[in-house]
Structures are given as structure tokens and as C-alpha cells.
Design a protein around this motif. Structure first.
Motif, PDB file in Angstrom:
ATOM      1  N   LEU A 110     -25.162 -46.265 -59.834  1.00 39.24           N
ATOM      2  CA  LEU A 110     -24.010 -46.613 -60.421  1.00 39.24           C
ATOM      3  C   LEU A 110     -22.939 -45.903 -59.380  1.00 39.24           C
ATOM      4  O   LEU A 110     -23.127 -45.114 -58.768  1.00 39.24           O
ATOM      5  CB  LEU A 110     -23.923 -45.739 -61.699  1.00 39.24           C
ATOM      6  CG  LEU A 110     -25.088 -45.962 -62.732  1.00 39.24           C
ATOM      7  CD1 LEU A 110     -24.609 -45.432 -64.018  1.00 39.24           C
ATOM      8  CD2 LEU A 110     -25.246 -47.496 -63.049  1.00 39.24           C
ATOM      9  N   VAL A 111     -21.705 -46.557 -59.463  1.00 38.90           N
ATOM     10  CA  VAL A 111     -20.729 -46.165 -58.647  1.00 38.90           C
ATOM     11  C   VAL A 111     -19.755 -45.657 -59.531  1.00 38.90           C
ATOM     12  O   VAL A 111     -18.950 -46.295 -60.123  1.00 38.90           O
ATOM     13  CB  VAL A 111     -20.115 -47.507 -57.880  1.00 38.90           C
ATOM     14  CG1 VAL A 111     -18.927 -46.847 -56.903  1.00 38.90           C
ATOM     15  CG2 VAL A 111     -21.368 -48.098 -56.865  1.00 38.90           C
ATOM     16  N   PRO A 112     -19.361 -44.092 -59.610  1.00 36.44           N
ATOM     17  CA  PRO A 112     -18.658 -43.502 -60.283  1.00 36.44           C
ATOM     18  C   PRO A 112     -17.044 -43.693 -59.616  1.00 36.44           C
ATOM     19  O   PRO A 112     -17.268 -43.762 -58.469  1.00 36.44           O
ATOM     20  CB  PRO A 112     -19.007 -42.096 -60.227  1.00 36.44           C
ATOM     21  CG  PRO A 112     -19.809 -41.951 -59.175  1.00 36.44           C
ATOM     22  CD  PRO A 112     -20.447 -43.366 -58.688  1.00 36.44           C
ATOM     23  N   HIS A 113     -16.131 -43.755 -60.078  1.00 42.28           N
ATOM     24  CA  HIS A 113     -14.613 -43.590 -59.827  1.00 42.28           C
ATOM     25  C   HIS A 113     -14.506 -44.202 -58.358  1.00 42.28           C
ATOM     26  O   HIS A 113     -14.159 -43.582 -57.308  1.00 42.28           O
ATOM     27  CB  HIS A 113     -14.222 -42.251 -59.866  1.00 42.28           C
ATOM     28  CG  HIS A 113     -15.233 -41.331 -59.253  1.00 42.28           C
ATOM     29  ND1 HIS A 113     -15.448 -41.085 -57.724  1.00 42.28           N
ATOM     30  CD2 HIS A 113     -15.804 -40.110 -59.651  1.00 42.28           C
ATOM     31  CE1 HIS A 113     -16.359 -40.125 -57.460  1.00 42.28           C
ATOM     32  NE2 HIS A 113     -16.695 -39.670 -58.779  1.00 42.28           N
ATOM     33  N   PRO A 114     -14.918 -45.660 -58.408  1.00 37.89           N
ATOM     34  CA  PRO A 114     -14.744 -46.319 -56.821  1.00 37.89           C
ATOM     35  C   PRO A 114     -13.214 -45.980 -56.387  1.00 37.89           C
ATOM     36  O   PRO A 114     -12.426 -46.125 -57.008  1.00 37.89           O
ATOM     37  CB  PRO A 114     -15.162 -47.715 -57.327  1.00 37.89           C
ATOM     38  CG  PRO A 114     -14.828 -47.927 -58.649  1.00 37.89           C
ATOM     39  CD  PRO A 114     -15.122 -46.559 -59.523  1.00 37.89           C
ATOM     40  N   GLU A 115     -13.135 -46.056 -55.145  1.00 37.61           N
ATOM     41  CA  GLU A 115     -11.931 -46.032 -54.167  1.00 37.61           C
ATOM     42  C   GLU A 115     -10.772 -44.843 -54.685  1.00 37.61           C
ATOM     43  O   GLU A 115      -9.800 -44.981 -54.737  1.00 37.61           O
ATOM     44  CB  GLU A 115     -11.253 -47.180 -54.340  1.00 37.61           C
ATOM     45  CG  GLU A 115     -11.919 -48.284 -53.331  1.00 37.61           C
ATOM     46  CD  GLU A 115     -11.170 -49.541 -52.795  1.00 37.61           C
ATOM     47  OE1 GLU A 115     -10.215 -49.570 -53.524  1.00 37.61           O
ATOM     48  OE2 GLU A 115     -11.768 -49.982 -51.960  1.00 37.61           O
ATOM     49  N   PHE A 116     -11.625 -43.702 -55.432  1.00 38.12           N
ATOM     50  CA  PHE A 116     -10.583 -42.583 -56.083  1.00 38.12           C
ATOM     51  C   PHE A 116     -10.625 -41.440 -54.992  1.00 38.12           C
ATOM     52  O   PHE A 116     -11.629 -40.965 -54.593  1.00 38.12           O
ATOM     53  CB  PHE A 116     -11.127 -42.034 -57.368  1.00 38.12           C
ATOM     54  CG  PHE A 116     -10.263 -41.196 -57.944  1.00 38.12           C
ATOM     55  CD1 PHE A 116      -9.063 -41.239 -58.379  1.00 38.12           C
ATOM     56  CD2 PHE A 116     -11.071 -40.009 -58.083  1.00 38.12           C
ATOM     57  CE1 PHE A 116      -8.480 -40.241 -58.849  1.00 38.12           C
ATOM     58  CE2 PHE A 116     -10.119 -38.774 -58.452  1.00 38.12           C
ATOM     59  CZ  PHE A 116      -9.096 -38.988 -59.027  1.00 38.12           C
ATOM     60  N   ALA A 117      -9.491 -41.140 -54.639  1.00 37.12           N
ATOM     61  CA  ALA A 117      -8.907 -40.047 -53.511  1.00 37.12           C
ATOM     62  C   ALA A 117     -10.073 -40.186 -52.235  1.00 37.12           C
ATOM     63  O   ALA A 117     -10.220 -41.179 -51.824  1.00 37.12           O
ATOM     64  CB  ALA A 117      -9.321 -38.784 -54.262  1.00 37.12           C
ATOM     65  N   THR A 118     -10.783 -38.945 -51.816  1.00 39.26           N
ATOM     66  CA  THR A 118     -11.585 -39.054 -50.821  1.00 39.26           C
ATOM     67  C   THR A 118     -12.963 -38.860 -51.166  1.00 39.26           C
ATOM     68  O   THR A 118     -13.829 -38.439 -50.218  1.00 39.26           O
ATOM     69  CB  THR A 118     -11.388 -38.223 -49.576  1.00 39.26           C
ATOM     70  OG1 THR A 118     -11.331 -36.878 -50.289  1.00 39.26           O
ATOM     71  CG2 THR A 118      -9.935 -38.565 -49.333  1.00 39.26           C
TER      72      THR A 118
END
Length: 259
Positions: A110-118
């Protein structure tokens, strides 16, 4: 598969990512009407996660063990959430090495919080590994509205099923968002299969005051996590249990360790 700010009854409600677990968490999850939570604490090895998950699981609330692996370096880390692992996977290895290990173990990714911060996979990363990724998080309480819209666009564009979670680092956040599956789920294997097979689901979240409070307090905790706690973990506490060169990994990841 739809998203919204509420919803009716569903067969099985899962908060797909929490960091904390104790008796009060279990009670809060039950009060929120959850059937299961996915427990994936930071810097904790899989055997310990499994042991704690089993200790807190019951007929009233299923606790599923998982690992959110920190790939790459601390300053450019990309989080990936893996369920159904048979063997431990360390933090601080390249993304490609982690994904290869997940594929070898046939884990659900699973991809949590995509494209969030670094701390997240980018759209380019998700495109590259789309064949291995089973779901993308399209709502996260830490996100601002624009972040959630971006995440939803990525999942829709790439035709990857969605999920959501409270991403709770704090007790009060548990259950603020959950994924409702249109299928009976009785154990870890059932949930892993439902995610991997793209079983129909709804993304459900509170969009009122509780969500606003969860966002503000969780963001404050994120700032703490990335300042004094970071210094303590990297420079004062010694080798983390999930460091790739920890003795527990028998040297299997020494050649790909970032640190």
C-alpha cells in the motif's frame, strides 16, 4: 469504489494504518465502530509487531500486523506499507530493494500519503511500481485538502484501488477515517487478500471538527517527530531494531544499506 465524508453500514470497517496500540486504542476503535485496525509502528521489527497485534486482537476487534518501511535516507525517505510479510524487511534500504523484497514475499503493498512532504512515493514512483502496488491512500488526516485531491487523482489516473486510514500517531485520531470493504473478513489473510484482489470498498472519513482537530494535532506531532526525536533516534539511541545492518537481519541487507 467511492470516497466521501460519511457513509452507511458496510460489512467490514478497517482503519488501515495506526501507529499506536494499547487498551485505550482498542476501546476507542470499538467505539468508532471499527472491525479491525492495521498496526504498523515505526522502527519496530515484524516479530514484535505480530506479538503485540495478537495480544490485542479479539472477536470484537481484529488487529492486523504490518510494516511501514522507511526506504532511502532519512532526508529523502519514501514510506511503503506492507501487509502479509513472512520475513522482516528493514528500514533505510533503497526503494527498489524494498519493492523487490515485497515482491519476493508476495506481500500486499500500500502507498500511504502519496506525494506528501519528503516522506512519500511520488506519482513517478507509483507509476514505476504500479504492478506491485495494491492500493493508494486517497485521504489522510495529516493532508490538507489539496494533498487529498492530488492523491485521489493519482489513484484514479493509474486505476489503483483506494484506501484510507487515520494514520494515528495519537490516540484521539484512531477511527477518524476508515476503509469499508464489501466482503466478510475474518482474519489477517482475508484482509490481505481483499486489498490485493481489489475487493469493492468505500473510503469514509469525518470531515467535521474531530477531523480538523486530528489534522492539527497530528501535524504538530509530525514536526516533533522530525526534529528532536529524529536527532535522538539517529545520533543518541544507537542502531535501530529495523536498521538493515542490525544483527537480526543476518547480513542479508548489508550490501544495500543506505547508512
Amino acid at each position: 469504489m467511492t470516497d466521501g465524508d460519511g457513509g452507511g453500514e458496510a460489512p467490514f470497517r478497517v482503519d488501515c494504518h495506526v501507529k499506536v496500540l494499547d487498551d485505550r486504542i482498542v476501546e476507542r476503535a470499538r467505539r468508532a465502530g471499527l472491525d479491525a485496525i492495521v498496526y504498523a509502528p515505526h522502527f519496530t521489527r515484524l516479530p514484535e509487531i505480530r506479538e503485540r497485534a495478537a495480544a490485542y486482537s479479539s472477536e470484537d476487534l481484529l488487529v492486523i500486523p504490518a510494516r511501514e518501511v522507511f526506504t532511502g535516507s532519512w532526508h529523502n525517505r519514501k514510506h511503503v506499507l506492507a501487509l502479509g510479510l513472512d520475513e522482516p524487511v528493514p528500514d533505510f534500504i533503497p526503494l527498489e530493494a524494498a519493492m523487490a523484497e515485497f515482491e519476493r514475499q508476495n506481500a500486499t503493498v500500500l502507498v500511504p500519503h502519496p506525494e506528501f512532504a519528503t516522506v512519500s512515493l511520488s506519482e513517478a514512483d507509483i507509476r514505476q511500481y504500479a504492478d506491485l502496488i495494491d492500493a493508494v491512500e486517497i485521504f489522510n488526516p495529516k493532508h490538507l485538502p489539496a494533498n487529498n485531491r492530488r492523491a485521489s487523482d493519482i489513484a484514479e489516473t493509474l486505476s489503483i484501488p483506494p484506501f484510507t486510514s487515520s494514520y494515528a500517531h495519537l490516540r484521539r485520531s484512531v477511527g477518524i477515517a476508515y476503509t469499508a470493504f464489501d466482503a466478510p473478513i475474518e482474519n489477517e489473510a482475508d484482509l490481505v487478500a481483499a486489498l490485493a484482489d481489489g475487493v469493492a470498498r468505500r473510503v469514509v472519513y469525518d470531515n467535521g471538527l474531530d477531523r480538523v482537530l486530528a489534522t492539527s494535532t497530528e501535524l504538530a506531532h509530525l514536526i516533533y517527530e522530525n526534529t528532536w526525536e529524529k536527532v535522538d533516534r539517529l545520533f543518541l539511541s544507537g542502531t535501530e531494531p529495523t536498521h538493515p545492518q542490525h544483527i537480526a537481519y543476518d547480513g542479508r541487507f548489508d550490501d544495500v544499506a543506505v547508512y
